[in-house]
Design a protein around this motif. Structure first.
Motif, PDB file in Angstrom:
ATOM      1  N   GLU A 186       0.829  -1.210   0.000  1.00  0.00           N
ATOM      2  CA  GLU A 186       0.000   0.000   0.000  1.00  0.00           C
ATOM      3  C   GLU A 186       0.863   1.260   0.000  1.00  0.00           C
ATOM      4  O   GLU A 186       0.613   2.201  -0.764  1.00  0.00           O
ATOM      5  CB  GLU A 186      -0.921   0.006   1.231  1.00  0.00           C
ATOM      6  N   LEU A 187       1.905   1.277   0.814  1.00  0.00           N
ATOM      7  CA  LEU A 187       2.795   2.438   0.878  1.00  0.00           C
ATOM      8  C   LEU A 187       3.527   2.627  -0.450  1.00  0.00           C
ATOM      9  O   LEU A 187       3.616   3.748  -0.962  1.00  0.00           O
ATOM     10  CB  LEU A 187       3.803   2.252   2.020  1.00  0.00           C
ATOM     11  N   ASP A 212       5.352  18.628   0.732  1.00  0.00           N
ATOM     12  CA  ASP A 212       4.015  18.573   0.138  1.00  0.00           C
ATOM     13  C   ASP A 212       3.311  17.247   0.400  1.00  0.00           C
ATOM     14  O   ASP A 212       2.090  17.161   0.302  1.00  0.00           O
ATOM     15  CB  ASP A 212       4.110  18.775  -1.381  1.00  0.00           C
ATOM     16  N   ARG A 213       4.064  16.195   0.664  1.00  0.00           N
ATOM     17  CA  ARG A 213       3.479  14.873   0.867  1.00  0.00           C
ATOM     18  C   ARG A 213       4.028  14.273   2.162  1.00  0.00           C
ATOM     19  O   ARG A 213       5.238  14.320   2.412  1.00  0.00           O
ATOM     20  CB  ARG A 213       3.816  13.930  -0.308  1.00  0.00           C
ATOM     21  N   VAL A 214       3.140  13.694   2.965  1.00  0.00           N
ATOM     22  CA  VAL A 214       3.541  13.053   4.211  1.00  0.00           C
ATOM     23  C   VAL A 214       2.965  11.634   4.218  1.00  0.00           C
ATOM     24  O   VAL A 214       1.772  11.434   3.991  1.00  0.00           O
ATOM     25  CB  VAL A 214       3.014  13.842   5.434  1.00  0.00           C
ATOM     26  N   PHE A 215       3.811  10.640   4.464  1.00  0.00           N
ATOM     27  CA  PHE A 215       3.387   9.237   4.438  1.00  0.00           C
ATOM     28  C   PHE A 215       3.787   8.538   5.737  1.00  0.00           C
ATOM     29  O   PHE A 215       4.913   8.699   6.223  1.00  0.00           O
ATOM     30  CB  PHE A 215       4.041   8.501   3.261  1.00  0.00           C
ATOM     31  N   PHE A 216       2.845   7.766   6.270  1.00  0.00           N
ATOM     32  CA  PHE A 216       3.120   6.974   7.464  1.00  0.00           C
ATOM     33  C   PHE A 216       3.758   5.650   7.045  1.00  0.00           C
ATOM     34  O   PHE A 216       3.253   4.957   6.166  1.00  0.00           O
ATOM     35  CB  PHE A 216       1.834   6.703   8.247  1.00  0.00           C
ATOM     36  N   PHE A 229       1.810   9.173  16.078  1.00  0.00           N
ATOM     37  CA  PHE A 229       2.028   8.672  14.728  1.00  0.00           C
ATOM     38  C   PHE A 229       0.738   8.431  13.967  1.00  0.00           C
ATOM     39  O   PHE A 229       0.727   7.773  12.933  1.00  0.00           O
ATOM     40  CB  PHE A 229       2.839   7.371  14.766  1.00  0.00           C
ATOM     41  N   ASN A 230      -0.359   8.931  14.477  1.00  0.00           N
ATOM     42  CA  ASN A 230      -1.635   8.706  13.813  1.00  0.00           C
ATOM     43  C   ASN A 230      -1.694   9.438  12.486  1.00  0.00           C
ATOM     44  O   ASN A 230      -1.423  10.634  12.409  1.00  0.00           O
ATOM     45  CB  ASN A 230      -2.773   9.191  14.719  1.00  0.00           C
ATOM     46  N   LYS A 231      -2.008   8.738  11.425  1.00  0.00           N
ATOM     47  CA  LYS A 231      -2.065   9.351  10.088  1.00  0.00           C
ATOM     48  C   LYS A 231      -3.114  10.440  10.015  1.00  0.00           C
ATOM     49  O   LYS A 231      -3.066  11.313   9.171  1.00  0.00           O
ATOM     50  CB  LYS A 231      -2.340   8.279   9.030  1.00  0.00           C
TER      51      LYS A 231
END
Length: 580
Positions: A336-337, A489-493, A577-579
């Motif tokens: 998914e990531l 601009d983009r943040v990913f967990f 760390f909650n998305k």
């Protein structure tokens, strides 16, 4: 009038003869303690504006010549020594370099006339070799012209072109220069330098003008007389700009150039920097391919390695690599990531034409966050490899934070080097160490000068062909001034390793150890919520038990370890760390 007389001592050197007085320094020949002749520049330190000093303490030319100190290029003047003296009430800094006996290109052309095409090309190749070395240190020369190139006399009678004057050397400049620019030669200046923009491409233009001078005996568009405007920088700039609206003369009654050389000159002297050669190496390659095919082949082979280094300071080295284009092969699971990254970041960068057609927004920065041990560093490097651009990995904890002396200067040099090698990915691991949040403890702190400087580097860096990708364990510990669109601009967990990733980690750690037949699916199920470090520790404990009993590692031993072992971090308590 000269400040120092013949026979006067400056440090351990003795003045031999006065050469000239420049805008900020006087030049001399001096005798060293070894009775060898050297070249010395002496600067009246008190007359140099603070902003034209490196960190407010050192003359830029001295500092940058020290950074170029190397035997790697025979086409660049060599640093020997530097120091400080006082004379009366005044304080002086001095720079000592090798003294080259010979004649400048300007004097040669004025005395003997233009060079033939092959000799002009050979000289230009040597200058480009020197420039390539300078650019590899993330520096710009800014003043390539005939008076700054010495035809050095060698023992065998050969003449070796050497760049001898570093009076305007700098990091990449897009604003106020860190040097006096009144004495720059207008005919050899790139158009953008009149707007105080100095880059690798402006050095390319100046070298193209040098090649033109060697062939035609004068600089391109040199028909105008600038003497009436002496001292008025704006009028000179306007006159040069007006003259360059005319077509570039590439053929005269005396000079007939082949089409390939006309094309090379037109590209090097393009008025728009984007239309010029991208680097000194590319410029040299274009010349060599036509005149010296064997040399061109060697240059291509020499330029082939996938990694190269550039010194940021004597104790720090940054390695630049070329992404392979298949970095995600190293990341098991996390489908998914990976799909998110491919869709939201990689696609537009790898398909610029489609991005233009669909008007996809440019991406400046990507932040990967998650708990310790979840594999963010692996995903970071794999992302850079997958993209296929040049990239550099920086451990922020080792690099230092922006409030430490010298760190911002090193960062600026890093960004300048990245722009030279664009498209480029700058990868910062553990960003919270580089730009700590001064408000993290609850104290009210305004925007600092340091964070404003960092923001300036990050903001819209995509326009320079730079993408910043960073990781963090704690997003709240990063200065929030840079946590905005335009910077990141983009943040990913990045979650804990999923089932397939955990299975792969077990297999990797056990493959070279004595084992019975193992059920890796069961091990992956039992290690839910484990990070890579937890799995490594579990395997090591099982291996120690097996070794102590002198038996192979069995499923039972591994299961027994996993039964009593808890994960270091549980997703059930994903605080911070909650998305969402």
């Amino acid at each position: 009038m000269q400040t120092f007389k013949k026979g006067e001592k400056v440090g351990k050197y003795v003045i031999h003869s006065f050469i000239k007085k420049g805008a900020v320094a006087e030049s001399y020949t001096v005798l060293g303690p070894d009775d060898m002749m050297y070249f010395m520049k002496i600067y009246d330190f008190g007359s140099i504006p603070h902003e034209q000093l490196f960190q407010g303490k050192e003359v830029y030319e001295i500092q940058l010549c020290k950074e170029l100190s190397s035997d790697e290029s025979e086409n660049v003047v060599r640093y020997v020594d530097n120091g400080e003296i006082r004379k009366g009430e005044k304080r002086y800094h001095y720079l000592v370099t090798v003294f080259y006996r010979g004649i400048t290109l300007y004097e040669t052309v004025r005395n003997e006339g233009p060079f033939d095409l092959e000799d002009a090309a050979q000289i230009t190749l040597c200058v480009l070799s020197g420039l390539s070395f300078i650019h590899s240190r993330a520096l710009i020369h800014n003043d390539i012209r005939p008076t700054n190139i010495m035809l050095q006399e060698l023992d065998d009678g050969m003449l070796l072109p050497t760049i001898i004057d570093m009076g305007h050397i700098s990091y990449m400049v897009k604003g106020r220069p860190t040097f006096f620019d009144d004495d720059l030669m207008p005919y050899f200046r790139a158009p953008e330098t009149f707007r105080s923009v100095y880059t690798v491409k402006s050095d390319i233009f100046s070298t193209g003008a040098l090649l033109y001078f060697l062939i035609f005996g004068k600089a391109p568009w040199e028909d105008l007389d600038l003497r009436p405007f002496e001292g008025n920088k704006q009028k000179i700039a306007n006159e040069v700009k007006k003259a360059r609206k005319k077509d570039l003369v590439l053929e005269t009654d005396e000079v007939k150039l082949p089409d390939y050389m006309k094309a090379i000159l037109q590209k090097a002297l393009a008025k728009k920097s984007d239309d010029r050669f991208n680097s000194a190496v590319e410029f040299a390659q274009a010349i060599a391919e036509q005149l010296m095919p064997e040399l061109a082949k060697r240059m291509e082979e020499t330029d082939a390695p996938k990694s190269e280094s550039a010194d940021l300071q004597p104790s720090m080295q940054i390695t630049f690599k070329k992404g392979s284009g298949n970095g995600f092969d190293k990341v098991t699971g996390r489908d998914e990531l990976k799909e998110q990254l491919r869709k939201e970041v990689l696609f537009a960068l790898q398909n610029p034409e489609k991005a233009k057609i669909y008007q996809l927004p440019a991406i400046n920065g990507v932040l990967l966050y998650g708990p310790p041990g979840c594999g963010k560093s692996l995903v970071l490097e794999s992302f850079a490899e997958e993209l296929g651009f040049n990239y550099s990995m920086i451990k922020a904890a080792e690099f230092g934070n922006i409030y430490q002396e010298g760190v911002l200067d090193n960062l600026q040099r890093l960004f300048d080097a990245a722009e030279i090698k664009a498209p480029f990915v700058l990868c910062f691991d553990e960003l919270e160490f580089l730009a700590p949040n001064p408000n993290a403890e609850g104290d009210e702190v305004g925007v600092t000068a340091q964070i404003s400087t960092l923001f300036g580097m990050l903001n819209e860096c995509s326009k320079k062909g730079i993408l910043v990708v960073a990781t963090t364990n704690r997003p709240d510990m990063i200065d929030q001034s840079i946590m905005r669109v335009g910077c990141f601009d983009r943040v990913f967990f990045v979650p804990q390793p999923d089932f397939e990733a955990r299975k792969d980690i077990f297999m990797d750690h056990l493959k070279d150890r004595p084992c019975e037949e193992l059920d890796f699916d069961e091990l992956a199920k039992m290690s839910d919520d484990f990070n890579a470090g937890d799995i490594t520790e579990a395997v090591n404990e099982a291996a120690m038990t097996a070794a102590y009993n002198d038996v192979p590692i069995s499923q039972k031993i591994l299961v027994d370890v996993l039964k009593y072992k808890n994960p270091t971090y549980s997703t059930k308590t994903k605080i911070g760390f909650n998305k969402n």
